[in-house]
Design a protein around this motif. Structure first.
Motif, short mmCIF file in Angstrom:
data_model
loop_
_atom_site.label_atom_id
_atom_site.label_comp_id
_atom_site.label_asym_id
_atom_site.label_seq_id
_atom_site.Cartn_x
_atom_site.Cartn_y
_atom_site.Cartn_z
N ARG A 156 0.86 -1.19 0.00
CA ARG A 156 0.00 0.00 0.00
C ARG A 156 0.89 1.23 0.00
NH1 ARG A 156 -3.21 -0.30 4.39
NH2 ARG A 156 -4.89 -1.40 3.40
N CYS A 157 0.65 2.07 -1.01
CA CYS A 157 1.45 3.27 -1.21
C CYS A 157 1.25 4.25 -0.05
CB CYS A 157 1.04 3.90 -2.52
SG CYS A 157 1.94 5.39 -2.89
N LYS A 158 2.36 4.79 0.47
CA LYS A 158 2.25 5.76 1.56
C LYS A 158 1.84 7.13 1.03
CE LYS A 158 5.56 3.75 4.77
NZ LYS A 158 6.87 3.89 5.43
N ASN A 159 2.03 7.34 -0.23
CA ASN A 159 1.74 8.63 -0.83
C ASN A 159 0.27 8.73 -1.25
OD1 ASN A 159 2.32 11.20 -2.01
ND2 ASN A 159 2.46 10.20 -4.00
N CYS A 160 -0.21 7.79 -2.09
CA CYS A 160 -1.59 7.90 -2.61
C CYS A 160 -2.53 6.86 -2.02
CB CYS A 160 -1.58 7.85 -4.14
SG CYS A 160 -1.17 6.22 -4.80
N LYS A 161 -2.03 5.99 -1.14
CA LYS A 161 -2.85 5.00 -0.41
C LYS A 161 -3.46 3.91 -1.30
CE LYS A 161 -2.33 7.60 3.29
NZ LYS A 161 -1.03 7.38 3.92
N SER B 80 7.67 -0.11 -6.97
CA SER B 80 7.16 1.25 -6.82
C SER B 80 5.66 1.25 -7.09
CB SER B 80 7.88 2.19 -7.78
OG SER B 80 7.68 1.78 -9.11
N CYS B 81 4.98 2.30 -6.64
CA CYS B 81 3.54 2.39 -6.81
C CYS B 81 3.21 2.61 -8.28
CB CYS B 81 3.02 3.55 -5.96
SG CYS B 81 1.30 3.93 -6.27
N PRO B 82 2.34 1.76 -8.88
CA PRO B 82 2.00 1.93 -10.29
C PRO B 82 1.14 3.18 -10.54
CG PRO B 82 0.73 0.12 -9.33
CD PRO B 82 1.67 0.60 -8.27
N THR B 83 0.51 3.71 -9.49
CA THR B 83 -0.35 4.88 -9.67
C THR B 83 0.43 6.19 -9.67
OG1 THR B 83 -2.10 3.66 -8.55
CG2 THR B 83 -2.46 6.03 -8.81
N CYS B 84 1.29 6.39 -8.65
CA CYS B 84 1.99 7.67 -8.56
C CYS B 84 3.50 7.53 -8.69
CB CYS B 84 1.64 8.37 -7.25
SG CYS B 84 2.36 7.57 -5.80
N GLY B 85 4.01 6.28 -8.76
CA GLY B 85 5.44 6.09 -8.95
C GLY B 85 6.26 6.19 -7.67
N SER B 86 5.61 6.41 -6.52
CA SER B 86 6.33 6.51 -5.26
C SER B 86 6.96 5.17 -4.88
CB SER B 86 5.37 6.97 -4.16
OG SER B 86 5.99 6.82 -2.89
N GLU B 87 8.15 5.23 -4.28
CA GLU B 87 8.78 4.00 -3.82
C GLU B 87 8.58 3.81 -2.32
OE1 GLU B 87 12.78 3.91 -5.29
OE2 GLU B 87 12.09 3.99 -7.36
ZN ZN Z 1 1.09 5.85 -4.99
#
Ligand code: ZN
Length: 114
Positions: A71-76, A87-94
């Protein structure tokens, strides 16, 4: 051995269901998380051995290994973690949390049709 215990509980569940349906099971699909230390071959072998002379004799087991979820910490968003590119496929956050590994589940049982 872990697989033997899993095989025994699967056999019990499938036998119960077979009795309810009054049908002979031919195959079952199981899913488990990737980190779940189940060896497919060992499990199938253990199952075959204990299924002998039961309604489950000769059944085929298919084991599907589910990817780990993060679960992405940036976009959840939750997503399947690919270890080659984590990395998150939605926002690219690692920055993400790993979710608990999927438990072993009996997904479907197929019965012989007349
Ligand atoms: Zn994300």
């Amino acid at each position: 051995m872990h697989e033997t215990m899993v095989a025994e509980s699967l056999l019990a569940t499938i036998s119960d269901e077979a009795a309810k349906q009054n049908a002979k099971p031919v195959s079952a699909r199981i899913s488990c998380g990737m980190l779940n230390a189940i060896n497919d071959e060992v499990l199938c072998f253990a199952f075959e051995a204990i299924a002998k002379d039961t309604v489950c004799e000769g059944m085929k087991l298919q084991v599907e290994h589910k990817p780990i979820q993060g679960r992405c910490k940036n976009c959840k968003q939750s997503f399947d973690v690919e270890f080659c590119r984590p990395s998150c496929p939605t926002c690219g956050s690692e920055e993400f949390d790993l979710l608990p590994d999927a438990p072993l589940l009996l997904e479907t049982i197929e019965f012989e049709t007349e």
